[in-house]
Each structure stands twice: as structure tokens, then as C-alpha cells.
Design a protein around this motif. Structure first.
Motif, PDB file in Angstrom:
ATOM      1  N   GLY A   4       0.758  -1.295   0.045  1.00 20.43           N
ATOM      2  CA  GLY A   4       0.118  -0.020   0.068  1.00 20.43           C
ATOM      3  C   GLY A   4       0.843   1.415   0.091  1.00 20.43           C
ATOM      4  N   LYS A   5       1.864   1.238   0.800  1.00 19.83           N
ATOM      5  CA  LYS A   5       2.560   2.595   0.977  1.00 19.83           C
ATOM      6  C   LYS A   5       3.740   2.638  -0.359  1.00 19.83           C
ATOM      7  N   THR A   6       3.932   1.606  -1.098  1.00 20.06           N
ATOM      8  CA  THR A   6       4.841   1.781  -2.171  1.00 20.06           C
ATOM      9  C   THR A   6       4.393   1.604  -3.399  1.00 20.06           C
ATOM     10  N   ALA A   7       2.956   1.576  -3.660  1.00 21.39           N
ATOM     11  CA  ALA A   7       2.092   1.290  -4.912  1.00 21.39           C
ATOM     12  C   ALA A   7       1.931   2.623  -5.433  1.00 21.39           C
ATOM     13  N   GLY A   8       1.948   3.759  -4.772  1.00 19.19           N
ATOM     14  CA  GLY A   8       1.693   4.967  -5.337  1.00 19.19           C
ATOM     15  C   GLY A   8       0.043   5.468  -4.997  1.00 19.19           C
ATOM     16  N   GLY A   9      -0.434   4.901  -3.917  1.00 16.60           N
ATOM     17  CA  GLY A   9      -1.888   5.302  -3.553  1.00 16.60           C
ATOM     18  C   GLY A   9      -1.876   6.397  -2.409  1.00 16.60           C
ATOM     19  N   LYS A  10      -3.115   6.749  -1.876  1.00 19.59           N
ATOM     20  CA  LYS A  10      -3.114   7.676  -1.041  1.00 19.59           C
ATOM     21  C   LYS A  10      -4.296   7.070  -0.008  1.00 19.59           C
ATOM     22  N   ALA A  11      -3.935   7.398   1.505  1.00 22.64           N
ATOM     23  CA  ALA A  11      -4.837   6.756   2.259  1.00 22.64           C
ATOM     24  C   ALA A  11      -6.257   7.242   2.443  1.00 22.64           C
ATOM     25  N   GLY A  12      -7.393   6.887   2.904  1.00 20.26           N
ATOM     26  CA  GLY A  12      -8.574   7.203   3.039  1.00 20.26           C
ATOM     27  C   GLY A  12      -8.756   7.077   4.516  1.00 20.26           C
ATOM     28  N   ILE A  13      -9.943   7.391   5.161  1.00 22.13           N
ATOM     29  CA  ILE A  13     -10.471   7.087   6.204  1.00 22.13           C
ATOM     30  C   ILE A  13     -11.345   6.109   6.457  1.00 22.13           C
ATOM     31  N   GLU A  14     -11.225   5.400   7.423  1.00 21.12           N
ATOM     32  CA  GLU A  14     -12.051   4.119   7.483  1.00 21.12           C
ATOM     33  C   GLU A  14     -11.939   3.407   8.974  1.00 21.12           C
ATOM     34  N   LEU A  15     -13.086   2.602   9.103  1.00 22.81           N
ATOM     35  CA  LEU A  15     -12.950   1.757  10.355  1.00 22.81           C
ATOM     36  C   LEU A  15     -12.475   0.491  10.075  1.00 22.81           C
ATOM     37  N   ARG A  16     -11.236   0.087  10.802  1.00 20.85           N
ATOM     38  CA  ARG A  16     -10.713  -1.215  10.456  1.00 20.85           C
ATOM     39  C   ARG A  16     -10.217  -2.043  11.811  1.00 20.85           C
ATOM     40  N   VAL A  17     -10.053  -3.070  11.879  1.00 24.99           N
ATOM     41  CA  VAL A  17      -9.371  -3.947  12.626  1.00 24.99           C
ATOM     42  C   VAL A  17      -7.946  -3.970  12.603  1.00 24.99           C
ATOM     43  N   GLU A  77     -15.425   2.086   5.054  1.00 23.66           N
ATOM     44  CA  GLU A  77     -14.543   2.833   4.360  1.00 23.66           C
ATOM     45  C   GLU A  77     -15.330   4.246   4.494  1.00 23.66           C
ATOM     46  N   LEU A  78     -14.952   5.345   5.087  1.00 23.05           N
ATOM     47  CA  LEU A  78     -15.816   6.586   5.541  1.00 23.05           C
ATOM     48  C   LEU A  78     -15.469   7.591   4.273  1.00 23.05           C
ATOM     49  N   SER A  79     -14.093   7.650   3.543  1.00 23.61           N
ATOM     50  CA  SER A  79     -13.755   8.116   2.378  1.00 23.61           C
ATOM     51  C   SER A  79     -12.631   7.400   1.655  1.00 23.61           C
ATOM     52  N   GLN A  80     -12.893   7.476   0.401  1.00 23.37           N
ATOM     53  CA  GLN A  80     -11.935   6.478  -0.307  1.00 23.37           C
ATOM     54  C   GLN A  80     -10.569   7.163  -0.550  1.00 23.37           C
ATOM     55  N   GLY A  81      -9.585   6.266  -0.339  1.00 25.88           N
ATOM     56  CA  GLY A  81      -8.216   6.818  -0.789  1.00 25.88           C
ATOM     57  C   GLY A  81      -7.919   6.631  -2.173  1.00 25.88           C
ATOM     58  N   THR A  82      -6.904   6.845  -2.837  1.00 24.95           N
ATOM     59  CA  THR A  82      -6.703   6.752  -3.942  1.00 24.95           C
ATOM     60  C   THR A  82      -5.802   5.528  -3.937  1.00 24.95           C
ATOM     61  N   PRO A  83      -6.130   4.509  -4.609  1.00 26.00           N
ATOM     62  CA  PRO A  83      -5.430   3.079  -4.662  1.00 26.00           C
ATOM     63  C   PRO A  83      -4.106   3.155  -5.578  1.00 26.00           C
ATOM     64  N   GLY A  84      -3.040   2.485  -5.216  1.00 24.44           N
ATOM     65  CA  GLY A  84      -2.162   2.195  -6.104  1.00 24.44           C
ATOM     66  C   GLY A  84      -2.363   0.837  -6.730  1.00 24.44           C
ATOM     67  N   THR A  85      -1.551   0.312  -7.428  1.00 23.27           N
ATOM     68  CA  THR A  85      -1.752  -1.031  -8.363  1.00 23.27           C
ATOM     69  C   THR A  85      -0.706  -1.872  -8.112  1.00 23.27           C
ATOM     70  N   VAL A  86      -1.091  -3.143  -7.844  1.00 24.86           N
ATOM     71  CA  VAL A  86      -0.070  -4.222  -7.705  1.00 24.86           C
ATOM     72  C   VAL A  86      -0.626  -5.506  -8.626  1.00 24.86           C
ATOM     73  N   ARG A  87       0.266  -5.780  -9.447  1.00 27.87           N
ATOM     74  CA  ARG A  87      -0.201  -7.067 -10.424  1.00 27.87           C
ATOM     75  C   ARG A  87       0.396  -8.274  -9.660  1.00 27.87           C
ATOM     76  N   THR A  88      -0.275  -9.464  -9.877  1.00 26.95           N
ATOM     77  CA  THR A  88      -0.212 -10.535  -9.132  1.00 26.95           C
ATOM     78  C   THR A  88       0.039 -11.493 -10.339  1.00 26.95           C
ATOM     79  N   THR A  89       0.295 -12.757  -9.958  1.00 20.93           N
ATOM     80  CA  THR A  89       0.691 -13.859 -11.017  1.00 20.93           C
ATOM     81  C   THR A  89      -0.639 -14.881 -11.060  1.00 20.93           C
ATOM     82  N   LEU A  90      -1.783 -14.398 -10.479  1.00 24.27           N
ATOM     83  CA  LEU A  90      -2.946 -14.961 -10.643  1.00 24.27           C
ATOM     84  C   LEU A  90      -3.643 -15.075 -11.814  1.00 24.27           C
TER      85      LEU A  90
END
Length: 553
Positions: free
Chosen positions: A214-227, A245-258
Motif C-alpha cells: 500500500g505505501k509503495t504502490a503510489g496510493g493515498k490513504a483514506g478514512i476508515e474503520l478497521r481491525v 470506508e468513510l472516504s476513499q483513498g487513492t489506490p495504488g496498483t499491484v499486479r499478481t501472478t494469478l
């Protein structure tokens, strides 16, 4: 007359009941016995007669209703001290409920109990998550269980963190605020988006990807209730989990092998069994093509720690071939029983092979054909083989999300013998056993991975050495025989000839049926699965694995 009147009044006063601390005690012969006992004095016998007996026996419906109502009412009203006192662990309850009150930012909490089943009471939770100028509704189901308090037998709520929210473990917290890590958009190998709605098994995987990238994929954090996971949960490989999720962050992108095709098929296959898990790899690279679990909370496929049963005989056979203790076609009987260090080992259904080859014993999964090699082995031989050739048990895999790398501890005596057939202290999961099959197919250990190491320049684990070409050929021979004629033949029908498999049944204490295992390869695909409490692996996990190998063929 004055003196006589005073004496009469004194006698009359002595005849009146004495009041001590609000308790009326009848005076008999000048001694107030009742008041003396209640005031804390008197003999041990007197104290014993007034001590309240500890309640025992099954809880009544009235007791369950009263205890659960007391707890839920106090919690709903924000009276943390009273709610905690209504549990069997007030200190732990107070800490957890206090954290929720302080950090979760919940308003208008409403707790509605459902119909009790014995001592278990389900209840619904509705609230509003309010943070700064943002708010969103929260709703979920939970449950509590009423127990008798050990000290006095009073009915109270049996405390555990999951009462507050089912995803909570002891030491975890519910927190509303800026998320610790920005969201990520996970993509499959073809560029399509991976979501838990489309692939329910991937919920824990997606949480892990966010935590890792999350911190290295280029996204921005939002506001949320989380465990937010505590120390114990983090050690167990659990990731933080977003609830609202109270406010959406800006997601980064991660490609997997699935592979979307393989993942969809894996989800469908495990959905047909009560407790199944499966993992599929590309043997030549270690790329993870699919992972699926019937249960969508804990990822057994990557993080499970289960005895692998007879699928471990692949590793054991590698060791025996390398030590030149046996060859596939060597005559090697499998006795009905074998005694080792005071233990008597049996084969499944008390079968035996009096005159046969080692290959036949492997194909029939005959236990004692492996255990009777124990006197020729040192306590650490199997551990070294697993670590040095298969990369297992080194705690150094880095697949992109939390995973367990298997464990083959050094053991002695009967426990060492049990390890040879995947029991004792040996622990694996489908990821580990898929990797074992992949190593047999390719001849070289390739650490499995879900995210390419090129994304974050991490180093993948390597094995200390590679099995010889001769050993690889011998392993492929016995696994192909098993797939064609042995316990795996029914499941692997139609997949030959470039294939190999091994079945397994792992006994578990206090469980009627064993866990069924299956590890196999076909072409450049390798897969492994487990059906917990399912029975024989060829009948349970086998069809799941075979279906996936057919899908990718």
C-alpha cells in the motif's frame, strides 16, 4: 419509684430487637446470634452456614437471558465498567470495550439479541461510524456465550474479543481514522481487477497485498474503520482488515501472478466441499496461479499448519533415493505392523504387501514400507532433506503476502518414524505441498510467489542444493505409477502420461475422519489440496486438484 422505673425500662430495652447495620437480630438469652454471624464474628460453623454455595449444573434459559441482557444493555448504554463486570474476565473486557469506546468512534450503538441456542446468544450490531465530518452506518452479526463464573457459579458472558466484532482476536483493536496504508487495486496476470466479491477466497490475500504494498504502490490513504492487529495476530500472519470506508483513498496498483481462469475454477471446486483448500503453481517458475479456500477468513492455502500425511512420502522418498537405500523397482515388503521405539505402526485398513517393489508400496501408500527405514536414518535426515532440497521449514519465503513455509522438526524414536509418513511434528499447507510437486517436476526448487520480485526487488529463497537427475527420474517414476495405477489413479484418469501424484490421509486427534491430501503435477502445472476431516485424499482433495490440472492443460 424513680429507681424502680429505671430498672423496668432497662429490662424492656433488653427485650427489644437490636438493629446492627440495618439488620434486625432477635436477642435470645442476651446474645444476638444472627447479628453476630452477619457482622463477621462467630465460629467457623456459623460462617459456613451463611456462605453462599457455588452454583453448578446446566444453565437455564432464564439465566442465559438475564446474563446476556445485562451485558448487552450495559454495553449499548456505554457503561463499560458494568458490561465488563458481567463477563468472566472483567479486566480483558474492560480493556477491549474501552478501546472501542475511545478509538472506534461509534455512535447510536444498538444491540439486538436473537433467539438463544443453549448458552449461545446471537445478536445484531447497528451503529454509526462518525469521524470529523464523515459518517457511515455499520451493521454486522456477532454472538456471545453465557458460562458459569468459576468463583461462584453465577451466569456471566464468556469473554473473548470476537464478542465485540467477529474479526477481532485478543489484542486486536477497532480503530477509525486515516488508514495506516493506502488501498491497492490488485490485478491478475492478464490485467483484470481482483476483488473479494468476484473471488471470495481472495479477501485475506487482498488485505495482505495492501499491507505489503500500500505505501509503495503510489496510493493515498483514506478514512476508515478497521481491525488493527495486535502482536499475537501479527505473528499468526493476520493482516489489518477494513470494515467501513468513510472516504476513499487513492489506490495504488499491484499486479499478481494469478490466472483468472484458474482462480475461478479453484473457487468453484473448493465450494463443493465443507473445508477445502487448494493452490496451483507454475512448476518452472514458482508463479502462483490460484489459491482458494472454502472458508474465507483464514487462508489455509497459504498459512495453514497441518500434518500432510502421506504426501510427505515424496520428500521421504527423495531422501531414501539420494542415500541409495532403495530404488523404485527394488523388492521391499510392507508389513502389516512395524514396531519402533515402543510404538506399533499400522497401515491403512491393516493392509500389507508381502512381495512387492518399493514403487508398489509408494503407489499403495503403504506406511510401514517407509517407517521400517527408520533404524538406518539419523534424527535430522528428513529435516535436512526438506530444507536443503525443497526449501521447506527455513522461514524465509517471501511470496508477497503472509505465508507459512512448512515445518519438519528434528525428532527421534517413534516421532521420527511418524515424520516419515507426514505425521508427528511435520506441518504443511497446500502451498508447501504444491511446491514439493513442482520441485519434483522441474528438478529445482523455485520459491512460490504471488507478486513478482521485480516489483519490490525482494530476494526469493533458494534451496541449498538440487537433487540429482537420477533422483528426479526415480521420483517421477513412482509418482507417475501412483497416478496411473495407485491411489491417485481414479482422480488423475485422462491426464497422463506427463503426470505424477501422491495421495495422503493425515490423522488428527479427536477427529473422526482424517484430513485428505493430494499433491500432483501435469506438464508445467503443480497443485496440492486438502479437505479437512474429508477422509482419503484420493476421493476428496484429488478431484479438486485434478480438475485444476485439466483446466490449465
Amino acid at each position: 419509684m424513680g429507681k424502680r422505673r429505671r430498672v423496668a425500662e432497662q429490662r424492656k430495652a433488653k427485650a427489644r430487637p437490636a438493629v446492627l447495620g440495618g439488620v434486625i437480630a432477635v436477642v435470645v438469652g442476651g446474645v444476638g446470634l444472627g447479628a453476630y454471624a452477619l457482622a463477621g464474628g462467630g465460629s467457623a460453623d456459623a460462617q459456613a452456614t451463611t456462605r453462599k454455595a457455588v452454583r453448578t449444573g446446566p444453565l437455564t434459559a432464564a439465566e442465559v437471558h438475564k446474563a446476556s441482557t445485562r451485558f448487552l444493555t450495559a454495553w449499548q448504554q456505554g457503561r463499560t465498567a458494568q458490561a465488563s463486570a458481567a463477563t468472566d474476565d472483567p479486566a480483558a473486557a474492560a480493556a477491549q470495550l474501552g478501546t472501542v469506546l475511545k478509538d472506534a468512534h461509534l455512535q447510536d450503538v444498538s444491540l439486538t439479541p436473537g433467539a438463544a441456542t443453549g448458552a449461545k446468544v446471537p445478536f445484531s450490531v447497528k451503529a454509526t461510524v462518525a469521524y470529523q465530518n464523515l459518517n457511515k452506518p455499520l451493521a454486522y452479526q456477532s454472538s456471545l456465550t453465557v458460562v458459569r463464573r468459576k468463583t461462584d457459579g453465577e451466569p456471566v458472558v464468556g469473554w473473548q474479543a470476537a464478542v465485540v466484532q467477529p474479526d477481532l482476536k485478543d489484542g486486536d483493536a477497532l480503530v477509525t481514522g486515516e488508514s495506516g496504508t493506502p488501498p491497492v487495486t490488485a490485478l491478475d496476470r492478464d490485467g483484470g481487477e481482483l476483488t473479494a466479491a468476484k473471488y471470495p477466497s481472495l479477501g485475506a490475500v487482498l488485505d495482505g497485498l495492501r499491507e505489503k504494498y500500500g505505501k509503495t504502490a503510489g496510493g493515498k490513504a483514506g478514512i476508515e474503520l478497521r481491525v488493527v492487529r495486535g502482536k499475537d495476530s501479527s505473528k499468526a500472519g493476520l493482516s489489518d482488515k477494513t470494515l467501513v470506508e468513510l472516504s476513499q483513498g487513492t489506490p495504488g496498483t499491484v499486479r499478481t501472478t494469478l490466472s483468472p481462469k484458474m482462480q475461478a475454477e479453484a473457487e468453484e471446486q473448493v465450494g463443493r466441499k465443507p473445508r477445502a483448500s487448494v493452490v496451483v503453481l507454475r512448476a518452472s517458475t514458482g508463479e502462483i496461479l490460484a489459491v482458494a479456500n472454502t472458508a474465507h477468513g483464514f487462508n489455509v492455502g497459504f498459512q495453514g499448519s497441518l500434518a500432510p500425511g502421506s504426501t510427505m512420502k515424496i520428500v521421504t522418498s527423495t531422501m531414501l533415493f539420494e542415500k541409495k537405500l532403495v530404488t523404485p523397482d527394488a523388492s521391499h515388503p510392507c508389513p502389516k505392523t512395524y514396531k519402533l521405539a515402543g510404538w506399533t505402526f499400522h497401515n491403512d485398513a491393516d493392509s500389507e504387501i508381502k512381495k512387492g517393489s518399493f514403487k508398489q508400496s509408494f503407489g499403495a501408500s503403504c506406511n510401514n514400507a517407509f517407517i521400517n527405514f527408520a533404524p538406518k536414518l539419523s534424527d535430522s535426515d528428513l529435516t535436512k532433506e526438506a530444507q536443503e532440497v525443497y526449501g521447506l521449514g527455513m522461514d524465509n519465503w517471501s511470496i508477497g503476502v503472509p505465508s507459512f513455509d512448512g515445518s519438519v522438526p528434528v525428532q527421534s524414536g517413534a516421532q521420527m518414524g511418524a515424520s516419515l509418513i507426514g505425521q508427528g511434528g511435520v506441518r504443511m499447507n497446500p502451498l508447501n505441498m504444491a511446491s514439493v510437486a513442482a520441485t519434483v517436476r522441474s528438478g529445482v526448487f523455485h520459491q512460490p510467489f504471488l507478486v513478482s520480485p521485480d516489483v519490490d526487488h525482494r530476494t526469493l529463497a533458494k534451496a541449498a542444493r538440487t537433487m540429482s537427475k537420477k533422483t528426479q527420474a526415480q521420483l517421477q517414476e513412482v509418482m507417475q505409477f501412483t497416478a496411473a495405477y495407485g491411489t491417485a489413479a481414479k482422480a488423475m484418469a485422462g491426464l497422463g502420461p506427463d503426470y505424477g501424484a501422491k495421495t495422503g490421509s493425515a490423522e488428527v486427534d479427536n477427529q473422526k475422519k482424517p484430513n485428505g491430501w493430494f499433491s500432483a503435477y501435469k506438464g508445467d502445472l503443480a497443485a496440492a489440496g486438502v479437505c479437512e476431516a474429508g477422509g482419503h485424499g484420493g476421493d476428496t482433495a484429488g478431484p479438486i486438484v485434478a480438475a485444476l490440472l485439466k483446466t490449465g492443460a
